[in-house]
Write an enzyme that holds these catalytic residues in place. Structure first.
Site, PDB file in Angstrom:
ATOM      1  N   SER A   1       0.857  -1.179   0.000  1.00  0.00           N
ATOM      2  CA  SER A   1       0.000   0.000   0.000  1.00  0.00           C
ATOM      3  C   SER A   1       0.891   1.225   0.000  1.00  0.00           C
ATOM      4  O   SER A   1       1.971   1.207   0.586  1.00  0.00           O
ATOM      5  CB  SER A   1      -0.905   0.055   1.238  1.00  0.00           C
ATOM      6  OG  SER A   1      -1.902  -0.935   1.166  1.00  0.00           O
TER       7      SER A   1
ATOM      8  N   GLU B   1      -0.559  18.646  -6.793  1.00  0.00           N
ATOM      9  CA  GLU B   1      -1.902  18.693  -7.357  1.00  0.00           C
ATOM     10  C   GLU B   1      -2.887  17.768  -6.645  1.00  0.00           C
ATOM     11  O   GLU B   1      -4.053  17.737  -6.983  1.00  0.00           O
ATOM     12  CB  GLU B   1      -1.840  18.331  -8.851  1.00  0.00           C
ATOM     13  CG  GLU B   1      -0.960  19.255  -9.671  1.00  0.00           C
ATOM     14  CD  GLU B   1       0.547  18.959  -9.584  1.00  0.00           C
ATOM     15  OE1 GLU B   1       1.331  19.751 -10.139  1.00  0.00           O
ATOM     16  OE2 GLU B   1       0.940  17.947  -8.964  1.00  0.00           O
ATOM     17  N   SER B   2      -2.482  16.961  -5.684  1.00  0.00           N
ATOM     18  CA  SER B   2      -3.295  16.110  -4.810  1.00  0.00           C
ATOM     19  C   SER B   2      -2.569  14.813  -4.487  1.00  0.00           C
ATOM     20  O   SER B   2      -1.599  14.840  -3.758  1.00  0.00           O
ATOM     21  CB  SER B   2      -4.700  15.861  -5.338  1.00  0.00           C
ATOM     22  OG  SER B   2      -5.485  15.333  -4.268  1.00  0.00           O
TER      23      SER B   2
END
Length: 124
Positions: free
Chosen positions: A55, A62-63
């Site tokens: 994970s 930008e995010s």
């Protein structure tokens, strides 16, 4: 209507299980996906689970891009969220699908932060 960002949720199947179980490879793919889409990478955090799976998140100006892998099923859940017009989240998503050697995938795009024009009332 305008939106602040675009969010792609991808269901990626038939992937190479060796790739999905390799933290270094998954991290490299996700970082490169962000770069290929034109994003600016800020932070990177990935974790390898025992006995399998990875994970991680790539925080971009930008995010973000995030991934969770299930090598035993050849499956990866990926989301790519970008704000503004300078980064195309589909470029990142398609690169990830290619690098995971996926047999197939489905993806949906949601506009985030939809802005209502000044002369329109928002529905409550």
């Amino acid at each position: 209507m305008n939106a602040l960002g675009r969010h792609i949720l991808a269901e990626i199947h038939g992937c190479d299980s060796d790739v999905l179980n390799d933290r270094v490879a998954v991290e490299e793919i996700m970082v490169n996906a962000a770069l290929k889409a034109g994003a600016e990478v800020r932070e990177v955090a990935f974790h390898k689970f025992s006995p399998q799976g990875v994970s991680g998140v790539v925080v971009i100006s930008e995010s973000h891009l995030a991934v969770h892998t299930w090598p035993e099923y050849g499956y990866a859940a990926v989301d790519v969220f970008t704000c503004g017009d300078s980064v195309n989240p589909w470029d990142a998503c398609n690169y990830i699908v290619e690098q995971f050697r996926a047999q197939n995938f489905t993806a949906s795009e949601t506009l985030r932060g939809v802005l209502v024009e000044a002369n329109q009332k928002a529905a409550v």
